[in-house]
Write a protein that holds these residues in place. Structure first.
Motif, PDB file in Angstrom:
ATOM      1  N   ALA A   1       0.815  -1.212   0.000  1.00  0.00           N
ATOM      2  CA  ALA A   1       0.000   0.000   0.000  1.00  0.00           C
ATOM      3  C   ALA A   1       0.849   1.263   0.000  1.00  0.00           C
ATOM      4  CB  ALA A   1      -0.928   0.005   1.213  1.00  0.00           C
ATOM      5  N   ASN A   2       2.104   1.114   0.334  1.00  0.00           N
ATOM      6  CA  ASN A   2       2.925   2.289   0.559  1.00  0.00           C
ATOM      7  C   ASN A   2       4.384   1.968   0.244  1.00  0.00           C
ATOM      8  OD1 ASN A   2       3.238   4.929   1.392  1.00  0.00           O
ATOM      9  ND2 ASN A   2       1.898   4.607   3.172  1.00  0.00           N
ATOM     10  N   VAL A   3       4.730   1.994  -1.029  1.00  0.00           N
ATOM     11  CA  VAL A   3       6.095   1.672  -1.421  1.00  0.00           C
ATOM     12  C   VAL A   3       6.805   2.964  -1.830  1.00  0.00           C
ATOM     13  CG1 VAL A   3       7.541   0.255  -2.919  1.00  0.00           C
ATOM     14  CG2 VAL A   3       5.257  -0.542  -2.286  1.00  0.00           C
TER      15      VAL A   3
ATOM     16  N   ASN B   1       0.300  -3.995 -11.845  1.00  0.00           N
ATOM     17  CA  ASN B   1      -0.861  -3.345 -11.219  1.00  0.00           C
ATOM     18  C   ASN B   1      -2.063  -3.410 -12.161  1.00  0.00           C
ATOM     19  OD1 ASN B   1       0.413  -2.647  -8.859  1.00  0.00           O
ATOM     20  ND2 ASN B   1       0.157  -0.457  -9.106  1.00  0.00           N
TER      21      ASN B   1
ATOM     22  N   TRP C   1      -0.060   2.376 -15.112  1.00  0.00           N
ATOM     23  CA  TRP C   1       0.360   3.771 -14.993  1.00  0.00           C
ATOM     24  C   TRP C   1       0.129   4.252 -13.560  1.00  0.00           C
ATOM     25  CZ3 TRP C   1      -3.148   7.899 -13.970  1.00  0.00           C
ATOM     26  CH2 TRP C   1      -2.559   9.168 -13.972  1.00  0.00           C
ATOM     27  N   VAL C   2       1.144   4.829 -12.988  1.00  0.00           N
ATOM     28  CA  VAL C   2       0.999   5.337 -11.625  1.00  0.00           C
ATOM     29  C   VAL C   2       0.972   6.858 -11.631  1.00  0.00           C
ATOM     30  CG1 VAL C   2       2.055   5.474  -9.348  1.00  0.00           C
ATOM     31  CG2 VAL C   2       2.070   3.316 -10.582  1.00  0.00           C
ATOM     32  N   THR C   3       2.002   7.437 -12.203  1.00  0.00           N
ATOM     33  CA  THR C   3       2.067   8.892 -12.191  1.00  0.00           C
ATOM     34  C   THR C   3       2.988   9.356 -13.319  1.00  0.00           C
ATOM     35  OG1 THR C   3       2.591  10.830 -10.811  1.00  0.00           O
ATOM     36  CG2 THR C   3       3.949   8.893 -10.481  1.00  0.00           C
ATOM     37  N   ASP C   4       2.838  10.599 -13.724  1.00  0.00           N
ATOM     38  CA  ASP C   4       3.779  11.159 -14.686  1.00  0.00           C
ATOM     39  C   ASP C   4       3.993  12.632 -14.410  1.00  0.00           C
ATOM     40  OD1 ASP C   4       1.004  10.943 -16.541  1.00  0.00           O
ATOM     41  OD2 ASP C   4       2.091  12.839 -16.694  1.00  0.00           O
TER      42      ASP C   4
ATOM     43  N   SER D   1      10.024  11.919  -6.209  1.00  0.00           N
ATOM     44  CA  SER D   1       9.919  10.945  -5.133  1.00  0.00           C
ATOM     45  C   SER D   1       8.471  10.893  -4.682  1.00  0.00           C
ATOM     46  CB  SER D   1      10.822  11.366  -3.969  1.00  0.00           C
ATOM     47  OG  SER D   1      10.721  10.414  -2.935  1.00  0.00           O
ATOM     48  N   THR D   2       7.943   9.683  -4.538  1.00  0.00           N
ATOM     49  CA  THR D   2       6.574   9.553  -4.057  1.00  0.00           C
ATOM     50  C   THR D   2       6.390   8.163  -3.464  1.00  0.00           C
ATOM     51  OG1 THR D   2       4.242   9.869  -4.628  1.00  0.00           O
ATOM     52  CG2 THR D   2       5.619   8.820  -6.291  1.00  0.00           C
ATOM     53  N   ARG D   3       5.166   7.878  -3.049  1.00  0.00           N
ATOM     54  CA  ARG D   3       4.869   6.543  -2.532  1.00  0.00           C
ATOM     55  C   ARG D   3       3.752   5.964  -3.360  1.00  0.00           C
ATOM     56  NH1 ARG D   3       4.762   9.060   3.211  1.00  0.00           N
ATOM     57  NH2 ARG D   3       6.979   9.401   3.511  1.00  0.00           N
ATOM     58  N   ILE D   4       3.907   4.688  -3.734  1.00  0.00           N
ATOM     59  CA  ILE D   4       2.946   4.101  -4.662  1.00  0.00           C
ATOM     60  C   ILE D   4       2.359   2.805  -4.105  1.00  0.00           C
ATOM     61  CG2 ILE D   4       4.169   5.111  -6.625  1.00  0.00           C
ATOM     62  CD1 ILE D   4       5.180   2.283  -7.274  1.00  0.00           C
ATOM     63  N   LYS D   5       1.262   2.385  -4.749  1.00  0.00           N
ATOM     64  CA  LYS D   5       0.629   1.118  -4.376  1.00  0.00           C
ATOM     65  C   LYS D   5       1.095   0.023  -5.327  1.00  0.00           C
ATOM     66  CE  LYS D   5      -3.588   3.526  -3.209  1.00  0.00           C
ATOM     67  NZ  LYS D   5      -4.906   3.828  -3.756  1.00  0.00           N
TER      68      LYS D   5
ATOM     69  N   GLY E   1      -6.781  -2.700  -2.497  1.00  0.00           N
ATOM     70  CA  GLY E   1      -8.011  -3.259  -1.950  1.00  0.00           C
ATOM     71  C   GLY E   1      -8.879  -2.164  -1.391  1.00  0.00           C
TER      72      GLY E   1
ATOM     73  N   LEU F   1       2.204  17.389 -12.523  1.00  0.00           N
ATOM     74  CA  LEU F   1       2.212  15.984 -12.131  1.00  0.00           C
ATOM     75  C   LEU F   1       0.805  15.436 -12.294  1.00  0.00           C
ATOM     76  CD1 LEU F   1       4.074  13.799 -10.515  1.00  0.00           C
ATOM     77  CD2 LEU F   1       2.640  14.443  -8.608  1.00  0.00           C
ATOM     78  N   ASN F   2       0.677  14.363 -13.079  1.00  0.00           N
ATOM     79  CA  ASN F   2      -0.613  13.673 -13.189  1.00  0.00           C
ATOM     80  C   ASN F   2      -0.538  12.416 -12.344  1.00  0.00           C
ATOM     81  OD1 ASN F   2      -1.735  15.439 -15.240  1.00  0.00           O
ATOM     82  ND2 ASN F   2      -0.175  14.529 -16.559  1.00  0.00           N
ATOM     83  N   MET F   3      -1.632  12.107 -11.673  1.00  0.00           N
ATOM     84  CA  MET F   3      -1.595  10.878 -10.876  1.00  0.00           C
ATOM     85  C   MET F   3      -2.961  10.218 -10.846  1.00  0.00           C
ATOM     86  SD  MET F   3      -1.023  12.734  -7.217  1.00  0.00           S
ATOM     87  CE  MET F   3      -1.353  14.487  -7.228  1.00  0.00           C
ATOM     88  N   GLY F   4      -2.975   8.963 -10.397  1.00  0.00           N
ATOM     89  CA  GLY F   4      -4.208   8.197 -10.298  1.00  0.00           C
ATOM     90  C   GLY F   4      -4.206   7.383  -9.030  1.00  0.00           C
TER      91      GLY F   4
ATOM     92  N   GLY G   1      -2.948   4.722  -8.383  1.00  0.00           N
ATOM     93  CA  GLY G   1      -1.716   3.986  -8.119  1.00  0.00           C
ATOM     94  C   GLY G   1      -0.819   4.649  -7.099  1.00  0.00           C
ATOM     95  N   VAL G   2      -1.122   5.908  -6.807  1.00  0.00           N
ATOM     96  CA  VAL G   2      -0.351   6.621  -5.789  1.00  0.00           C
ATOM     97  C   VAL G   2      -1.004   6.343  -4.432  1.00  0.00           C
ATOM     98  CG1 VAL G   2       0.365   8.909  -5.003  1.00  0.00           C
ATOM     99  CG2 VAL G   2       0.378   8.385  -7.432  1.00  0.00           C
ATOM    100  N   SER G   3      -0.183   6.130  -3.418  1.00  0.00           N
ATOM    101  CA  SER G   3      -0.682   5.768  -2.094  1.00  0.00           C
ATOM    102  C   SER G   3      -1.612   6.836  -1.519  1.00  0.00           C
ATOM    103  CB  SER G   3       0.477   5.574  -1.129  1.00  0.00           C
ATOM    104  OG  SER G   3       1.304   4.546  -1.578  1.00  0.00           O
TER     105      SER G   3
ATOM    106  N   PHE H   1       2.624  11.510  -0.627  1.00  0.00           N
ATOM    107  CA  PHE H   1       3.842  12.286  -0.392  1.00  0.00           C
ATOM    108  C   PHE H   1       4.497  12.451  -1.747  1.00  0.00           C
ATOM    109  CE2 PHE H   1       8.431  11.839  -0.407  1.00  0.00           C
ATOM    110  CZ  PHE H   1       8.820  12.937   0.334  1.00  0.00           C
ATOM    111  N   ILE H   2       4.867  13.677  -2.072  1.00  0.00           N
ATOM    112  CA  ILE H   2       5.498  13.943  -3.362  1.00  0.00           C
ATOM    113  C   ILE H   2       6.671  14.897  -3.148  1.00  0.00           C
ATOM    114  CG2 ILE H   2       5.170  14.896  -5.692  1.00  0.00           C
ATOM    115  CD1 ILE H   2       2.050  14.395  -5.030  1.00  0.00           C
ATOM    116  N   ALA H   3       7.776  14.615  -3.774  1.00  0.00           N
ATOM    117  CA  ALA H   3       8.906  15.540  -3.746  1.00  0.00           C
ATOM    118  C   ALA H   3       9.357  15.791  -5.176  1.00  0.00           C
ATOM    119  CB  ALA H   3      10.044  14.969  -2.917  1.00  0.00           C
TER     120      ALA H   3
END
Lengths: 148, 108
Positions: free
Chosen positions: A66-68, A91, A95-98, A111-115, A148, B63-66, B68-70, B74-76
């Motif tokens: 949940a928090n990588v 997943n 696509w997570v982020t851009d 830098s971020t945290r992803i699922k 989930g 920054l685009n996100m969905g 998939g981000v927790s 947190f973003i840097a």
């Protein structure tokens, strides 16, 4: 079945088992990723060059999917870079982020945290100003999924 | 904390031409579309979709996100500062929420 036939058969089985991963095309396991790349970037995975100048910092084994924490850095000068994507192969939505970059960023850094749903490759893909794509890949093992 | 509350952190002081880290944490569920296990009904997603970083009102990054981000992302992002100014982040979610935060950097 006599002993000779059994040995021959088991030898065939072992060889077949050993070869089976190699026989699959490299991208067969990631149809969702291919689809997503085609839709968002308009390229195939095979067209993206793997380079050493992109560094992904992520845990080898994540405690929770949940928090990588993921950090992408690159030595490529930022004025040569247009866009940065983060994808997770397995997943439900790869696509997570851009991030759209400009020279005012000073450096390629995100830098971020992803699922992550399960153990998978994490990819950082960069589009350069000349229109070509480069990437770095890192596998992150996940013991408890986070979708989930 | 209410959805959309953000904390924006930058160094108070920086040298001219220094690349600093703009860090932020935003309170948001970032929930994917899913079926409610109790009722079986579809629950629509609720995620942040876009975040823009400005420095002195000039757009630095988008920054685009969905989902998939927790949750509580947190973003840097890096930022090169040439003169003192105001860092502003403006972000929005798929339900029409819009927020922004500012912080100042003094360049010596």
């Amino acid at each position: 079945m006599d002993r000779r036939a059994f040995i021959a058969l088991s030898a065939v089985a072992v060889v077949g088992f050993a070869l089976s991963p190699a026989l699959q095309p490299a991208h067969a396991s990631t149809p969702r990723l291919e689809e997503e790349l085609q839709r968002r970037l308009g390229v195939r995975l095979a067209q993206i060059r793997e380079v050493a100048e992109i560094k992904i910092t992520a845990p080898t084994i994540a405690e929770s999917g949940a928090n990588v924490p993921i950090t992408v850095e690159s030595d490529i000068p930022v004025d040569r870079v247009e866009h940065l994507w983060i994808f997770v192969d397995k997943n439900p939505v790869p696509w997570v982020t851009d991030l759209k970059l400009t020279p005012m960023n000073g450096q390629v850094y995100l830098s971020t945290r992803i699922k992550m749903g399960e153990t998978s490759n994490v990819r950082a893909i960069i589009k350069l100003k000349d229109g070509s794509y480069v990437m770095a890949t890192k596998e992150v093992k996940v013991t408890a999924g986070g979708c989930g | 904390m209410a959805i959309g509350t953000g904390i924006l952190r930058v160094p108070k002081e920086a040298k001219k031409g220094e690349v600093v880290r703009v860090q932020m944490v935003i309170t948001h569920p970032m929930s994917p579309p899913r079926k409610d296990p109790a009722t079986g009904q579809e629950v629509p997603p609720h995620t942040l979709t876009k975040l823009e970083l400005f420095y002195n009102n000039r757009l630095v990054s988008t920054l685009n996100m969905g989902a998939g981000v927790s949750a509580n992302p947190f973003i840097a992002i890096s930022l090169k500062v040439e003169e003192s100014g105001v860092v502003r982040i403006a972000y929005e979610d798929n339900k029409g929420g819009k927020w922004d935060r500012t912080a100042e950097i003094k360049v010596t």
